[in-house]
Design a protein around this motif. Sequence first.
Motif, short mmCIF file in Angstrom:
data_model
loop_
_atom_site.label_atom_id
_atom_site.label_comp_id
_atom_site.label_asym_id
_atom_site.label_seq_id
_atom_site.Cartn_x
_atom_site.Cartn_y
_atom_site.Cartn_z
N LEU A 31 0.83 -1.20 0.00
CA LEU A 31 0.00 0.00 0.00
C LEU A 31 0.86 1.25 0.00
O LEU A 31 0.59 2.21 -0.72
CB LEU A 31 -0.92 -0.01 1.22
CG LEU A 31 -1.96 -1.11 1.21
CD1 LEU A 31 -2.73 -1.13 2.51
CD2 LEU A 31 -2.92 -0.92 0.06
N HIS A 32 1.92 1.21 0.79
CA HIS A 32 2.80 2.38 0.87
C HIS A 32 3.45 2.66 -0.49
O HIS A 32 3.47 3.80 -0.95
CB HIS A 32 3.87 2.14 1.94
CG HIS A 32 5.07 3.03 1.82
ND1 HIS A 32 5.00 4.39 1.99
CD2 HIS A 32 6.36 2.76 1.51
CE1 HIS A 32 6.20 4.91 1.81
NE2 HIS A 32 7.03 3.95 1.51
N LYS A 33 3.95 1.60 -1.13
CA LYS A 33 4.61 1.79 -2.42
C LYS A 33 3.63 2.35 -3.45
O LYS A 33 3.99 3.16 -4.29
CB LYS A 33 5.18 0.47 -2.94
CG LYS A 33 6.27 -0.11 -2.07
CD LYS A 33 7.60 0.54 -2.34
CE LYS A 33 8.66 -0.06 -1.41
NZ LYS A 33 9.88 0.74 -1.37
N GLY A 34 2.39 1.88 -3.40
CA GLY A 34 1.40 2.38 -4.34
C GLY A 34 1.01 3.82 -4.05
O GLY A 34 0.94 4.65 -4.93
N PHE A 35 0.79 4.10 -2.77
CA PHE A 35 0.27 5.41 -2.38
C PHE A 35 1.31 6.50 -2.59
O PHE A 35 0.96 7.63 -2.91
CB PHE A 35 -0.16 5.36 -0.91
CG PHE A 35 -1.06 6.48 -0.51
CD1 PHE A 35 -2.36 6.54 -0.98
CD2 PHE A 35 -0.61 7.49 0.34
CE1 PHE A 35 -3.20 7.57 -0.62
CE2 PHE A 35 -1.45 8.52 0.70
CZ PHE A 35 -2.75 8.56 0.23
N HIS A 36 2.58 6.16 -2.43
CA HIS A 36 3.61 7.18 -2.55
C HIS A 36 4.46 7.00 -3.81
O HIS A 36 5.60 7.42 -3.84
CB HIS A 36 4.50 7.17 -1.31
CG HIS A 36 3.78 7.61 -0.07
ND1 HIS A 36 3.58 6.79 1.01
CD2 HIS A 36 3.16 8.77 0.24
CE1 HIS A 36 2.90 7.43 1.93
NE2 HIS A 36 2.62 8.63 1.50
N CYS A 37 3.91 6.35 -4.84
CA CYS A 37 4.71 6.16 -6.04
C CYS A 37 4.70 7.43 -6.88
O CYS A 37 3.90 8.33 -6.67
CB CYS A 37 4.16 5.00 -6.87
SG CYS A 37 2.65 5.41 -7.74
N THR A 38 5.65 7.50 -7.81
CA THR A 38 5.62 8.59 -8.78
C THR A 38 4.51 8.27 -9.76
O THR A 38 4.52 7.20 -10.36
CB THR A 38 6.96 8.66 -9.52
OG1 THR A 38 8.01 8.44 -8.58
CG2 THR A 38 7.14 9.99 -10.19
#
Lengths: 258, 155, 288
Positions: free
Chosen positions: A217-224
């Motif tokens: 979730l973190h990688k998705g939410f804070h992705c470029t």
Amino acid sequence: MLDRVAALGKAVLDNIAGAGQAMVMLLRALVGKPQIRKSWPLLMQQMYSVGVLSLVIIIVSGLFIGMVIGLQGYTILVDFGAEQSLGPMVALSLLRELGPVVTALLFAGRAGSALTAEIGLMKATEQLSSLEMMAVDPLRRVISPRFWAGFYSMPILAIIFSAVGIYGGYLVGVRWLGVDEGAFWSVMQSNVEWGQDILNGIIKSLVFAFVVTWIALHKGFHCTPTSVGISRATTSTVVTASLAVLGLDFVLTALMFG
Amino acid sequence: MESRNTQLAVGFFVIFGVLALIFLGLRAADTNVGSSNETYKLYAKFDNIGGLKERSPVKVGGVVVGRVTRITLDGDYYEPLVEMTINKQYDEFSNTSSVSILTSGLLGEQYVGLSPGFIDDTVEMLEDGDYIQDTKSALVLEDLIGQFLFSQGND
Amino acid sequence: MTSADADDLVVIENLDFAHGYGAHQVYKGLEMRIPRGKITAVMGPSGIGKTTLLRLIGGQLKPQSGSIKFAGHDIPQLSRSALYEQRKRMSMLFQSGALFTDMTVFDNIAFPIREHSDLPDEIIETIVLMKLEAVGLRGARDLMPGELSGGMARRAALARAIALDPELIMYDEPFAGQDPISMGVIVKLIKSLNNSLGLTSVVVTHDVAEVLTIADKVFIIADKKVVAEGTPEELKASDDDLVQQFLSGDADGPVPFHYKAESFAKDILGEEADADSDAEQRKERDNA
């Protein structure tokens, strides 16, 4: 030289900032009064896409891994005339290690990457911003149900994985190679314990569920929010989550069985 | 209607998980001495415990009644002290009972064999925290061979 | 609240904003008043931060200093819950439409209503059909967003934006990438919705010709602040070079064709000679 030190320092700071960002995201998503009536259907929806849809891969892999352990274990144990110990060997390796760990790895690959890509795409197409502007908190609406769905689904998947794996071991060991059926189950029963083995396996799998879902979730939410950014975030989810699972597995095993 | 199917699927998923857990619990695990059952503790001092480990079973006539939960060195002479957790179901052992460390099979695991002592009016029952006085240490293969060779020499 | 505030729905005063940690200054001392019930156009060259402006008004970004008053509430100062309360009174049409791809058009438009009210399904259906009728997509209610054309997707998003009858609606580049017909449709929709629903509209765009036909007030942003404001007629009559360059679309002018760079000769030849004078010339032009 100085540049390298600076770059290293920046990388460390970036990672710490990323971890902090992830922590804030999780806290915001989970803290606050829950609205059961609205969040229940969302949770069901996510349990479906995260849990139910992962069922096939979990069952098939569980069956085959159990069968392989049965086959390998038998060829080794039969040399010592200890083929009755095939039952506990299959059961313990599945319940303690392979069940939670392989489930977590498959989950990271199947559901984790899908979560990251989905949320990244929602971000790229401004759906998350749009939610915010509609006065709907995306952390509560998008992140929170997905987190709980992952957290609940993975232990269930791990249990199913172990059960199917034991059955696979039984198929190969008893049905095919002719280990005595009574000995297979009874020796397994005298060696496997609820608290020590089954419960610890479930605890492991809860920890993995927390970490893998959180990372995804973190990688998705804070992705470029670009196509390159999303593909990087998806890869990074699988890599980071798998490494985290394997590392944590060592720590947990050392704490539980060491 | 679509969400109804979703809910059904998730429901089956959870039921499937519970069934798997029950399967694991009943089929794969030893449900007799679980952590949830009521237990009490007995202690025994040995000269040598051989290969006994924590979690080794405690058996009465081959039936598992408990497990070794802790092994420490105790007293001025550092004698091995074995703590055994026994199922509350079997709480009528007299203090004349004896324990010995036995081996299952030639190469098998070592376990604690508990032999119940006689019961009459003069003896008391073992209670939580009591020590079993009559103990027999593990047989160590090297000692046995040594004794055998020694006795051969005497002939 | 002063009397001027009563006529202006959004009042921006002395706004400073920079992305990241001050790395890229977007606004410095921005002042803007958006009149209630009118269509306000915000224009400016690409990359000037027009979308950023809308996000600032919506509270998605926080300025370093200055105030943004929406109906008297200072958006950057609001607590999280108060901000969400104010957001219910505004809505935003994103450039991509930002429809939720996993729901039908109907569910997309019903979404904000379902989230913020406990209305029964029949009433929600009535409201949604009304909104769809307003944008002419009542027949497309069961389609998925992926099946819509770009123009239809934007109209559907517009229907969703007006679902909760907001006071302020912000359009982020509503005309970008549209064919002339759908562009005309959207222009007409913005105008008619604004009049019939009593909305306040803010249209961020660089499609000059379209927006000038419907705007009541126009702001031109360049160089981190408002450089010109007024009615379309006033701007057309303006003798400001930059305004004229922007309205007529000249390639070079006060806004240079080149992004800030070293002189071309220096770049390709690596020569130091007479590069300085060239760079200085460009710098002068940038400052102009």
